[in-house]
Design an enzyme around this catalytic site. Structure first.
Site, PDB file in Angstrom:
ATOM      1  N   CYS A  86       0.817  -1.229   0.000  1.00 20.35           N
ATOM      2  CA  CYS A  86       0.000   0.000   0.000  1.00 20.35           C
ATOM      3  C   CYS A  86       0.844   1.269   0.000  1.00 20.35           C
ATOM      4  O   CYS A  86       0.355   2.335  -0.356  1.00 20.35           O
ATOM      5  CB  CYS A  86      -0.905   0.023   1.218  1.00 20.35           C
ATOM      6  SG  CYS A  86      -1.989  -1.395   1.354  1.00 20.35           S
ATOM      7  N   CYS A 215     -14.593   0.021   5.413  1.00 21.52           N
ATOM      8  CA  CYS A 215     -13.466  -0.536   4.653  1.00 21.52           C
ATOM      9  C   CYS A 215     -13.187   0.301   3.413  1.00 21.52           C
ATOM     10  O   CYS A 215     -14.105   0.843   2.795  1.00 21.52           O
ATOM     11  CB  CYS A 215     -13.797  -1.948   4.171  1.00 21.52           C
ATOM     12  SG  CYS A 215     -14.216  -3.081   5.496  1.00 21.52           S
ATOM     13  N   SER A 216     -11.917   0.348   3.015  1.00 21.12           N
ATOM     14  CA  SER A 216     -11.594   0.931   1.718  1.00 21.12           C
ATOM     15  C   SER A 216     -12.029  -0.060   0.640  1.00 21.12           C
ATOM     16  O   SER A 216     -12.168  -1.250   0.898  1.00 21.12           O
ATOM     17  CB  SER A 216     -10.101   1.225   1.612  1.00 21.12           C
ATOM     18  OG  SER A 216      -9.361   0.049   1.861  1.00 21.12           O
ATOM     19  N   HIS A 342      -9.006   2.062  -3.313  1.00 21.74           N
ATOM     20  CA  HIS A 342      -7.595   1.889  -2.968  1.00 21.74           C
ATOM     21  C   HIS A 342      -6.904   0.964  -3.982  1.00 21.74           C
ATOM     22  O   HIS A 342      -6.838  -0.239  -3.787  1.00 21.74           O
ATOM     23  CB  HIS A 342      -7.515   1.307  -1.548  1.00 21.74           C
ATOM     24  CG  HIS A 342      -6.123   1.098  -1.032  1.00 21.74           C
ATOM     25  ND1 HIS A 342      -5.028   1.817  -1.473  1.00 21.74           N
ATOM     26  CD2 HIS A 342      -5.651   0.237  -0.083  1.00 21.74           C
ATOM     27  CE1 HIS A 342      -3.947   1.401  -0.819  1.00 21.74           C
ATOM     28  NE2 HIS A 342      -4.294   0.447   0.013  1.00 21.74           N
TER      29      HIS A 342
HETATM   30  C1  LIG Z   1     -15.020  -4.764   2.217  1.00 21.06           C
HETATM   31  C2  LIG Z   1     -14.795  -5.815   1.131  1.00 21.06           C
HETATM   32  C3  LIG Z   1     -14.455  -7.163   1.785  1.00 21.06           C
HETATM   33  C4  LIG Z   1     -16.076  -5.955   0.295  1.00 21.06           C
HETATM   34  O1  LIG Z   1     -15.809  -6.807  -0.800  1.00 21.06           O
HETATM   35  P1  LIG Z   1     -16.969  -7.709  -1.463  1.00 21.06           P
HETATM   36  O2  LIG Z   1     -17.778  -8.352  -0.374  1.00 21.06           O
HETATM   37  O3  LIG Z   1     -16.304  -8.603  -2.442  1.00 21.06           O
HETATM   38  O4  LIG Z   1     -17.869  -6.650  -2.161  1.00 21.06           O
HETATM   39  P2  LIG Z   1     -18.078  -6.469  -3.728  1.00 21.06           P
HETATM   40  O5  LIG Z   1     -16.795  -5.955  -4.328  1.00 21.06           O
HETATM   41  O6  LIG Z   1     -18.686  -7.727  -4.287  1.00 21.06           O
HETATM   42  O7  LIG Z   1     -19.106  -5.285  -3.828  1.00 21.06           O
HETATM   43  C5  LIG Z   1     -20.481  -5.466  -3.555  1.00 21.06           C
HETATM   44  C6  LIG Z   1     -21.117  -4.087  -3.472  1.00 21.06           C
HETATM   45  O8  LIG Z   1     -20.590  -3.370  -2.336  1.00 21.06           O
HETATM   46  C7  LIG Z   1     -19.903  -2.205  -2.782  1.00 21.06           C
HETATM   47  N1  LIG Z   1     -18.662  -2.113  -2.031  1.00 21.06           N
HETATM   48  C8  LIG Z   1     -17.621  -2.967  -2.072  1.00 21.06           C
HETATM   49  N2  LIG Z   1     -16.680  -2.582  -1.213  1.00 21.06           N
HETATM   50  C9  LIG Z   1     -17.155  -1.470  -0.627  1.00 21.06           C
HETATM   51  C10 LIG Z   1     -16.645  -0.622   0.359  1.00 21.06           C
HETATM   52  N3  LIG Z   1     -15.446  -0.860   0.900  1.00 21.06           N
HETATM   53  N4  LIG Z   1     -17.396   0.446   0.761  1.00 21.06           N
HETATM   54  C11 LIG Z   1     -18.606   0.674   0.196  1.00 21.06           C
HETATM   55  N5  LIG Z   1     -19.141  -0.122  -0.755  1.00 21.06           N
HETATM   56  C12 LIG Z   1     -18.413  -1.162  -1.141  1.00 21.06           C
HETATM   57  C13 LIG Z   1     -19.620  -2.392  -4.240  1.00 21.06           C
HETATM   58  O9  LIG Z   1     -19.566  -1.141  -4.923  1.00 21.06           O
HETATM   59  C14 LIG Z   1     -20.797  -3.204  -4.669  1.00 21.06           C
HETATM   60  O10 LIG Z   1     -21.921  -2.356  -4.809  1.00 21.06           O
HETATM   61  P3  LIG Z   1     -22.745  -2.367  -6.183  1.00 21.06           P
HETATM   62  O11 LIG Z   1     -23.245  -3.790  -6.320  1.00 21.06           O
HETATM   63  O12 LIG Z   1     -23.820  -1.350  -5.949  1.00 21.06           O
HETATM   64  O13 LIG Z   1     -21.737  -1.983  -7.227  1.00 21.06           O
HETATM   65  C15 LIG Z   1     -13.628  -5.348   0.177  1.00 21.06           C
HETATM   66  O14 LIG Z   1     -13.979  -4.075  -0.354  1.00 21.06           O
HETATM   67  C16 LIG Z   1     -12.307  -5.256   0.910  1.00 21.06           C
HETATM   68  O15 LIG Z   1     -11.635  -6.261   1.118  1.00 21.06           O
HETATM   69  N6  LIG Z   1     -11.884  -4.056   1.289  1.00 21.06           N
HETATM   70  C17 LIG Z   1     -10.602  -3.871   1.976  1.00 21.06           C
HETATM   71  C18 LIG Z   1      -9.457  -3.806   0.976  1.00 21.06           C
HETATM   72  C19 LIG Z   1      -8.111  -3.959   1.660  1.00 21.06           C
HETATM   73  O16 LIG Z   1      -7.931  -4.752   2.546  1.00 21.06           O
HETATM   74  N7  LIG Z   1      -7.142  -3.146   1.248  1.00 21.06           N
HETATM   75  C20 LIG Z   1      -5.854  -3.122   1.873  1.00 21.06           C
HETATM   76  C21 LIG Z   1      -5.872  -2.185   3.010  1.00 21.06           C
HETATM   77  S1  LIG Z   1      -4.376  -2.130   3.947  1.00 21.06           S
END
Ligand SMILES: CC(C)(COP(=O)(O)OP(=O)(O)OC[C@H]1O[C@@H](n2cnc3c(N)ncnc32)[C@H](O)[C@@H]1OP(=O)(O)O)[C@@H](O)C(=O)NCCC(=O)NCCS
Length: 395
Positions: A86, A215-216, A342
């Site tokens: 990151c 979450c990002s 991110h």
């Molecule tokens: C939070 C998280 C687990 C969700 O992933 P997911 O369950 O696979 O969700 P999806 O990508 O299938 O998205 C489903 C819906 O939620 C939304 N969405 C996904 N992540 C989101 C978030 N973080 N905040 C808001 N909405 C989010 C998507 O836009 C989608 O909406 P839509 O259907 O209207 O387009 C994932 O975003 C994540 O792992 N985030 C953290 C990333 C990370 O760890 N980065 C490193 C940091 S050090």
């Protein structure tokens, strides 16, 4: 050491993009060149590419020369790829800084690019796990959301930080991103309006206490900037933005090696002290900051370790609006990682570009009034922190 100046920057549209790895990079490079027509491609003698998952999702090993080629660069003194998860984007800028400061090169383009949203969606989580200690953490399911959830629990237990306070970080950053057209969630606001406290608190649980809106978002995106020596910058711009302080601290990689409670982040505290000292400023001198809100709890702990409030008071800091416009320091005016998304290695460069715009008075609706000093913080794990401090060089 020579003084180093940022003279150009640009980003492309972030989101679930059909564009491939190379196309994303080319879009950001074009935006960067368009931002300063005085720059001649041929005079760029260094190119640093930041990318984390080029091999896994861009199917490209050894990516720097191929990206340099498609954006029309033939760097004669320096080209390389950097990877610090990151923090890769900030690592690229720091590397350019010391190459220019030493007198070896005059002008360097830093470009961060990440293609994350590949068709096999679950691959994203495998990738995230591979950024943790593979043998002892990732393989047992310790992905970033799970790890930062434990930091959140520790902070809640120790200081009484609440889920509402964490949700307030999300609401603030999504509100800021309503003025950031390239943000991943920008289109969402047009359809659903602003993210409210209720939406954030009722969103689905990811890893207690972190919910979806804490979450990002994984996203595809790229960002680029150009740094130059002060002498060169004088030919290119009358609005220089100087890099005045920087630091990088790594106390450990694995989370299990933290010999402290997870509510405190000593690596960040040390990095902040070093960067402020080098810049010759105090925490309260910072007008605008782009900090690493990979999760809402991160932003809260960062307020504390960056010295903007007492330890344990980060929850109150957001609750009292002190990290928003009109507060003590405007934090994440473009919407942060939470609302912009991110794309790992592109994040640090996009953050730096936002500080560049803010200090030049070119941030439009997001402008922080009379911003003179800006801070950019990236983390790449609990024990690894990267900071750059910038100062407006004209008045
Ligand atoms: C939070 C998280 C687990 C969700 O992933 P997911 O369950 O696979 O969700 P999806 O990508 O299938 O998205 C489903 C819906 O939620 C939304 N969405 C996904 N992540 C989101 C978030 N973080 N905040 C808001 N909405 C989010 C998507 O836009 C989608 O909406 P839509 O259907 O209207 O387009 C994932 O975003 C994540 O792992 N985030 C953290 C990333 C990370 O760890 N980065 C490193 C940091 S050090």
């Amino acid at each position: 050491m020579r003084k180093v100046v940022m003279v150009a920057g640009g980003v492309n549209k972030w989101g679930r993009r059909a564009a491939n790895f190379r196309q994303l990079a080319a879009e950001a490079a074009k935006a960067c060149f368009d931002s300063n027509p005085n720059i001649d491609h041929k005079e760029i003698d260094g190119f640093i590419l930041a990318t984390t998952y080029a091999e896994r999702t861009g199917v490209q090993v050894h990516p720097a020369p191929f990206i340099a080629q498609i954006i029309g660069l033939q760097p004669k003194k320096l080209y390389m790829r950097v990877e610090n998860q990151c923090g890769s984007g900030t690592t690229a800028i720091r590397t350019a800084w010391w190459a220019i400061a030493s007198g070896y090169v005059d002008m360097v383009m830093c470009l961060g690019v990440e293609k994350l949203m590949i068709p096999v969606h679950e691959e994203i989580f495998l990738n995230a796990a591979s950024a943790m200690d593979h043998d002892w953490e990732g393989c047992f399911g310790l992905t970033p959301p799970a790890a930062f959830a434990m930091a959140a629990q520790a902070h809640m237990r120790k200081f009484g930080t609440t889920e509402e306070q964490m949700a307030m970080v999300s609401v603030k950053n999504h509100r800021h991103a309503m003025k950031t057209p390239y943000a991943h969630h920008y289109e969402r606001y047009k359809k659903h309006g602003p993210v409210t406290l209720e939406t954030a608190l009722k969103s689905r649980m990811i890893a207690y206490p972190l919910k979806l809106f804490d979450c990002s978002t994984n996203t595809d995106g790229a960002a680029a900037c150009i740094l130059a020596s002060e002498e060169k910058a004088k030919e290119l711009t009358d609005k220089p933005v100087y890099l005045i302080g920087t630091s990088q601290v790594c106390l450990h990689g694995s989370w299990q090696k933290a010999t402290y409670e997870w509510w405190e982040w000593p690596a960040l505290r040390l990095a902040a002290r070093q960067a402020y000292e080098m810049a010759g400023i105090k925490p309260e001198d910072v007008d605008v900051a782009e900090i690493h809100d990979c999760f809402t709890i991160s932003e809260i702990i960062e307020y504390e370790e960056l010295g903007w409030c007492e330890k344990g008071q980060g929850g109150k800091f957001i609750e009292e609006g002190l990290s928003d416009y009109g507060g003590k320091v405007v934090v994440n005016p473009r919407g942060g990682l939470i609302a912009c998304g991110h794309p790992f290695a592109a994040t640090g460069i996009a953050q730096a570009y936002e500080i560049f715009l803010q200090l030049r008075g070119e941030a439009g609706e997001r402008q922080v009034k009379d911003a003179k000093i800006g801070l950019n913080h990236n983390l790449s794990g609990l024990g690894e922190h990267h900071i750059i401090i910038y100062k407006r060089g004209f008045d």
